[in-house]
Scaffold this motif. Structure first.
Motif, PDB file in Angstrom:
ATOM      1  N   LEU A  33       0.842  -1.200   0.000  1.00 25.96           N
ATOM      2  CA  LEU A  33       0.000   0.000   0.000  1.00 25.96           C
ATOM      3  C   LEU A  33       0.875   1.246   0.000  1.00 25.96           C
ATOM      4  O   LEU A  33       0.623   2.196  -0.755  1.00 25.96           O
ATOM      5  CB  LEU A  33      -0.934   0.005   1.213  1.00 25.96           C
ATOM      6  N   GLY A  34       1.931   1.244   0.832  1.00 24.12           N
ATOM      7  CA  GLY A  34       2.849   2.387   0.895  1.00 24.12           C
ATOM      8  C   GLY A  34       3.524   2.663  -0.432  1.00 24.12           C
ATOM      9  O   GLY A  34       3.701   3.822  -0.829  1.00 24.12           O
ATOM     10  N   SER A  35       3.872   1.599  -1.160  1.00 25.90           N
ATOM     11  CA  SER A  35       4.519   1.791  -2.462  1.00 25.90           C
ATOM     12  C   SER A  35       3.561   2.383  -3.492  1.00 25.90           C
ATOM     13  O   SER A  35       3.989   2.865  -4.536  1.00 25.90           O
ATOM     14  CB  SER A  35       5.113   0.466  -2.969  1.00 25.90           C
ATOM     15  N   HIS A  36       2.262   2.360  -3.176  1.00 26.53           N
ATOM     16  CA  HIS A  36       1.245   2.949  -4.054  1.00 26.53           C
ATOM     17  C   HIS A  36       0.716   4.268  -3.483  1.00 26.53           C
ATOM     18  O   HIS A  36      -0.352   4.731  -3.875  1.00 26.53           O
ATOM     19  CB  HIS A  36       0.106   1.957  -4.299  1.00 26.53           C
ATOM     20  N   GLY A  37       1.476   4.830  -2.522  1.00 26.86           N
ATOM     21  CA  GLY A  37       1.122   6.138  -1.978  1.00 26.86           C
ATOM     22  C   GLY A  37       0.130   6.116  -0.839  1.00 26.86           C
ATOM     23  O   GLY A  37      -0.371   7.153  -0.427  1.00 26.86           O
ATOM     24  N   ILE A  38      -0.173   4.934  -0.310  1.00 25.18           N
ATOM     25  CA  ILE A  38      -1.118   4.824   0.808  1.00 25.18           C
ATOM     26  C   ILE A  38      -0.330   4.366   2.028  1.00 25.18           C
ATOM     27  O   ILE A  38      -0.213   3.177   2.312  1.00 25.18           O
ATOM     28  CB  ILE A  38      -2.261   3.835   0.482  1.00 25.18           C
ATOM     29  N   GLU A  39       0.248   5.336   2.733  1.00 24.08           N
ATOM     30  CA  GLU A  39       1.062   5.022   3.900  1.00 24.08           C
ATOM     31  C   GLU A  39       0.251   5.243   5.165  1.00 24.08           C
ATOM     32  O   GLU A  39      -0.494   6.211   5.265  1.00 24.08           O
ATOM     33  CB  GLU A  39       2.320   5.884   3.898  1.00 24.08           C
ATOM     34  N   ASP A  40       0.399   4.333   6.128  1.00 25.24           N
ATOM     35  CA  ASP A  40      -0.344   4.411   7.389  1.00 25.24           C
ATOM     36  C   ASP A  40      -1.812   4.728   7.140  1.00 25.24           C
ATOM     37  O   ASP A  40      -2.295   5.813   7.478  1.00 25.24           O
ATOM     38  CB  ASP A  40       0.279   5.460   8.313  1.00 25.24           C
TER      39      ASP A  40
END
Length: 176
Positions: A33-40
């Motif tokens: 998710l973080g690698s797709h811009g959805i962090e935390d």
């Protein structure tokens, strides 16, 4: 029409369901998710639907079909509204409603939706339509999860792919 945005509550539920499967799966899901811009993921935030769908697909590719299917089932198990339904038909209907309200700027063409038809007692045909971009095994897990939490004493749920009509993305026969 503005770009559809996935509600953070839905993203957080996916992360929670991943954690219910295993802590390793939860960490991988968060990393992807973080690698797709959805962090935390924040339940109060909105995220581009396209990014969420891409992360879901990449997650399934990295963890495998069985784990992704388990995550779909767990996502239903942690869903209090579906748990309150007294039949699979009601559960499928509630999931349709949640799909519509799980996105800002929802449209069937961009986000997708379920078409549901009861063929017989314990037999439904469920097809995804429009812009459905969730991966197959996760989708199968959602469908089997609904039956498991809404129908009494169901141990075996079969979710078998069916031929798709021209306007369908995926189609399944769901039996128990």
């Amino acid at each position: 029409m503005p770009e559809p945005k996935c509600k953070g509550l839905f993203v957080a539920a996916f992360v929670e369901s991943a954690g219910e499967v295993s802590s390793v799966f939860e960490r991988k899901a968060l990393d992807i998710l973080g690698s797709h811009g959805i962090e935390d993921p924040d339940p109060e935030s909105l995220y581009p639907a396209e990014s969420f769908f891409a992360a879901m697909t990449e997650t399934e590719e990295n963890v495998g079909r069985n784990t992704a299917k388990q995550a779909g089932e767990k996502m239903i198990e942690v869903n209090p509204e579906i748990q309150q339904m007294s039949s699979a038909e009601e559960g499928f209907g509630e999931l349709r409603t949640q799909m519509r309200f799980g996105f800002e700027n929802f449209s069937v063409e961009e986000v997708g939706q379920f078409d549901i038809e009861q063929l017989d007692e314990g037999l439904f045909r469920v097809a995804t339509v429009g812009g459905w971009s969730y991966p197959e095994a996760f989708t199968e897990g959602l469908l089997s999860g609904i039956v498991k939490v809404t129908e009494d004493d169901v141990r075996n749920v079969s979710v078998e792919q069916d031929d798709t009509a021209e306007d369908e993305v995926l189609a399944y026969e769901v039996t128990w």
